[in-house]
Design a protein around this motif. Structure first.
Motif, PDB file in Angstrom:
ATOM      1  N   PRO A 113     -36.582  62.103  21.330  1.00  0.00           N
ATOM      2  CA  PRO A 113     -38.010  61.154  21.908  1.00  0.00           C
ATOM      3  C   PRO A 113     -38.363  60.122  20.900  1.00  0.00           C
ATOM      4  O   PRO A 113     -37.777  60.128  19.721  1.00  0.00           O
ATOM      5  CB  PRO A 113     -38.937  62.182  21.822  1.00  0.00           C
ATOM      6  N   GLU A 114     -38.746  59.124  21.413  1.00  0.00           N
ATOM      7  CA  GLU A 114     -39.324  57.951  20.738  1.00  0.00           C
ATOM      8  C   GLU A 114     -40.079  58.284  19.561  1.00  0.00           C
ATOM      9  O   GLU A 114     -40.087  58.038  18.401  1.00  0.00           O
ATOM     10  CB  GLU A 114     -39.948  57.129  21.672  1.00  0.00           C
ATOM     11  N   THR A 115     -41.280  59.132  19.754  1.00  0.00           N
ATOM     12  CA  THR A 115     -42.289  59.875  18.633  1.00  0.00           C
ATOM     13  C   THR A 115     -41.414  60.222  17.613  1.00  0.00           C
ATOM     14  O   THR A 115     -41.776  60.376  16.478  1.00  0.00           O
ATOM     15  CB  THR A 115     -43.059  60.689  19.404  1.00  0.00           C
ATOM     16  N   ALA A 116     -40.330  61.215  17.831  1.00  0.00           N
ATOM     17  CA  ALA A 116     -39.284  61.879  16.882  1.00  0.00           C
ATOM     18  C   ALA A 116     -38.738  60.955  16.098  1.00  0.00           C
ATOM     19  O   ALA A 116     -38.694  60.822  14.875  1.00  0.00           O
ATOM     20  CB  ALA A 116     -38.774  63.054  17.338  1.00  0.00           C
ATOM     21  N   LEU A 117     -38.404  59.641  16.768  1.00  0.00           N
ATOM     22  CA  LEU A 117     -37.473  58.828  15.880  1.00  0.00           C
ATOM     23  C   LEU A 117     -38.415  58.202  15.126  1.00  0.00           C
ATOM     24  O   LEU A 117     -38.388  57.780  13.939  1.00  0.00           O
ATOM     25  CB  LEU A 117     -36.909  57.680  16.942  1.00  0.00           C
ATOM     26  N   GLU A 118     -39.716  57.786  15.742  1.00  0.00           N
ATOM     27  CA  GLU A 118     -40.734  57.082  14.832  1.00  0.00           C
ATOM     28  C   GLU A 118     -41.091  57.766  13.359  1.00  0.00           C
ATOM     29  O   GLU A 118     -41.648  57.158  12.634  1.00  0.00           O
ATOM     30  CB  GLU A 118     -41.761  56.643  15.751  1.00  0.00           C
ATOM     31  N   SER A 119     -41.195  59.389  13.640  1.00  0.00           N
ATOM     32  CA  SER A 119     -41.711  60.039  12.809  1.00  0.00           C
ATOM     33  C   SER A 119     -40.669  60.122  11.496  1.00  0.00           C
ATOM     34  O   SER A 119     -41.267  60.777  10.504  1.00  0.00           O
ATOM     35  CB  SER A 119     -41.762  61.497  13.211  1.00  0.00           C
ATOM     36  N   LEU A 120     -39.393  59.547  11.536  1.00  0.00           N
ATOM     37  CA  LEU A 120     -38.505  59.720  10.448  1.00  0.00           C
ATOM     38  C   LEU A 120     -38.821  58.609   9.668  1.00  0.00           C
ATOM     39  O   LEU A 120     -39.154  57.352   9.729  1.00  0.00           O
ATOM     40  CB  LEU A 120     -37.019  59.331  11.067  1.00  0.00           C
ATOM     41  N   PRO A 121     -38.777  58.752   8.174  1.00  0.00           N
ATOM     42  CA  PRO A 121     -38.914  57.903   7.195  1.00  0.00           C
ATOM     43  C   PRO A 121     -38.167  56.640   7.346  1.00  0.00           C
ATOM     44  O   PRO A 121     -36.834  56.952   7.853  1.00  0.00           O
ATOM     45  CB  PRO A 121     -38.626  58.704   5.840  1.00  0.00           C
ATOM     46  N   ALA A 122     -38.492  55.698   6.697  1.00  0.00           N
ATOM     47  CA  ALA A 122     -37.646  54.420   6.859  1.00  0.00           C
ATOM     48  C   ALA A 122     -36.175  54.534   6.563  1.00  0.00           C
ATOM     49  O   ALA A 122     -34.982  54.101   7.240  1.00  0.00           O
ATOM     50  CB  ALA A 122     -38.310  53.230   6.403  1.00  0.00           C
TER      51      ALA A 122
ATOM     52  N   GLU B 129     -44.322  70.526  19.808  1.00  0.00           N
ATOM     53  CA  GLU B 129     -45.505  69.999  20.698  1.00  0.00           C
ATOM     54  C   GLU B 129     -45.732  68.565  20.564  1.00  0.00           C
ATOM     55  O   GLU B 129     -45.937  67.937  21.523  1.00  0.00           O
ATOM     56  CB  GLU B 129     -46.806  70.887  20.379  1.00  0.00           C
ATOM     57  N   ARG B 130     -45.677  68.145  19.278  1.00  0.00           N
ATOM     58  CA  ARG B 130     -46.017  66.705  19.181  1.00  0.00           C
ATOM     59  C   ARG B 130     -44.843  65.711  19.162  1.00  0.00           C
ATOM     60  O   ARG B 130     -44.686  64.609  18.982  1.00  0.00           O
ATOM     61  CB  ARG B 130     -46.693  66.408  17.631  1.00  0.00           C
ATOM     62  N   HIS B 131     -43.426  66.537  18.898  1.00  0.00           N
ATOM     63  CA  HIS B 131     -42.406  65.716  19.020  1.00  0.00           C
ATOM     64  C   HIS B 131     -41.997  65.024  17.828  1.00  0.00           C
ATOM     65  O   HIS B 131     -41.834  63.919  17.498  1.00  0.00           O
ATOM     66  CB  HIS B 131     -42.030  64.819  20.222  1.00  0.00           C
ATOM     67  N   ARG B 132     -42.544  65.517  16.739  1.00  0.00           N
ATOM     68  CA  ARG B 132     -42.329  64.853  15.187  1.00  0.00           C
ATOM     69  C   ARG B 132     -41.699  65.784  14.181  1.00  0.00           C
ATOM     70  O   ARG B 132     -41.852  67.079  14.205  1.00  0.00           O
ATOM     71  CB  ARG B 132     -43.834  64.831  14.847  1.00  0.00           C
ATOM     72  N   PHE B 133     -40.865  65.011  13.395  1.00  0.00           N
ATOM     73  CA  PHE B 133     -40.266  65.709  12.287  1.00  0.00           C
ATOM     74  C   PHE B 133     -41.058  65.805  10.988  1.00  0.00           C
ATOM     75  O   PHE B 133     -41.724  64.667  11.013  1.00  0.00           O
ATOM     76  CB  PHE B 133     -38.955  65.150  11.753  1.00  0.00           C
TER      77      PHE B 133
END
Length: 191
Positions: A76-85, A106-110
């Motif tokens: 998901p886009e939210t998971a991709l955005e949660s990755l550090p630069a 649930e939040r789709h975040r790493f």
């Protein structure tokens, strides 16, 4: 936050790979497998992720991608955005990345992310360089840019939020110190 079996300290070995990077001629079985499961491949980011066992750490991301017994999930886009630069940069540069991370389904975040190559060997090498009279920044920049060849000077400077000249200066200083150290060791052996 659920974790998969075989996780490392509450973190999973996660492999993320670009769906368009599979060449039918190079990976015919993987291409066929992905075509069969096509309904799973609708990902807004163009990436898939697999949660693997720590024993898969020695496999390349593309070897993990070809394992049929591990399901692939759209990233998901939210998971991709949660990755550090630096992780996103590695993913964009190579088309795939392996990392240890906790995934909040649930939040789709790493969370608690570390690239697989950043683990113990990397830290030990930096400690060795610092003990050999390099500054911490010189040791990190040298290891990432020159020894591991993970990023170009421009990419690493962007990730660190410093100028390219700062990274270049650290790399050059490290190179000079390491060459001087080699010369000293060489002179000691010839004496």
């Amino acid at each position: 936050m659920a974790t998969q079996p075989g996780s490392d300290g509450g973190r999973d070995l996660v492999t993320i790979f670009k769906t368009g990077s599979v060449d039918r001629e190079d990976y015919p079985e993987l291409a066929e497998h992905l075509l069969e499961g096509r309904t799973q491949l609708a990902a807004e980011t163009g990436y898939l992720m697999k949660f693997g066992d720590v024993s898969h750490r020695g496999l390349t991301p593309f070897d993990v991608a070809s394992l049929h017994d591990i399901p692939a999930y759209p990233l998901p886009e939210t998971a991709l955005e949660s990755l550090p630069a630096h992780v996103r940069a590695d993913l964009e540069q190579n088309g795939a990345v392996q990392m240890f991370a906790s995934y909040d389904r649930e939040r789709h975040r790493f969370e608690n992310i570390a690239l697989a190559w950043e683990e113990q060997e990397f830290l030990e090498r930096i400690a060795e360089l610092v003990a050999g009279d390099l500054s911490l920044h010189e040791a990190i920049d040298w290891t990432v840019v020159e020894e591991a060849e993970r990023y170009t000077i421009a990419q690493w400077a962007d990730i660190r939020g410093v100028t390219e000249d700062a990274v270049r200066s650290n790399v050059n200083s490290a190179r000079e110190e390491l060459l001087a150290e080699e010369d000293r060791e060489s002179n000691e052996e010839s004496s």
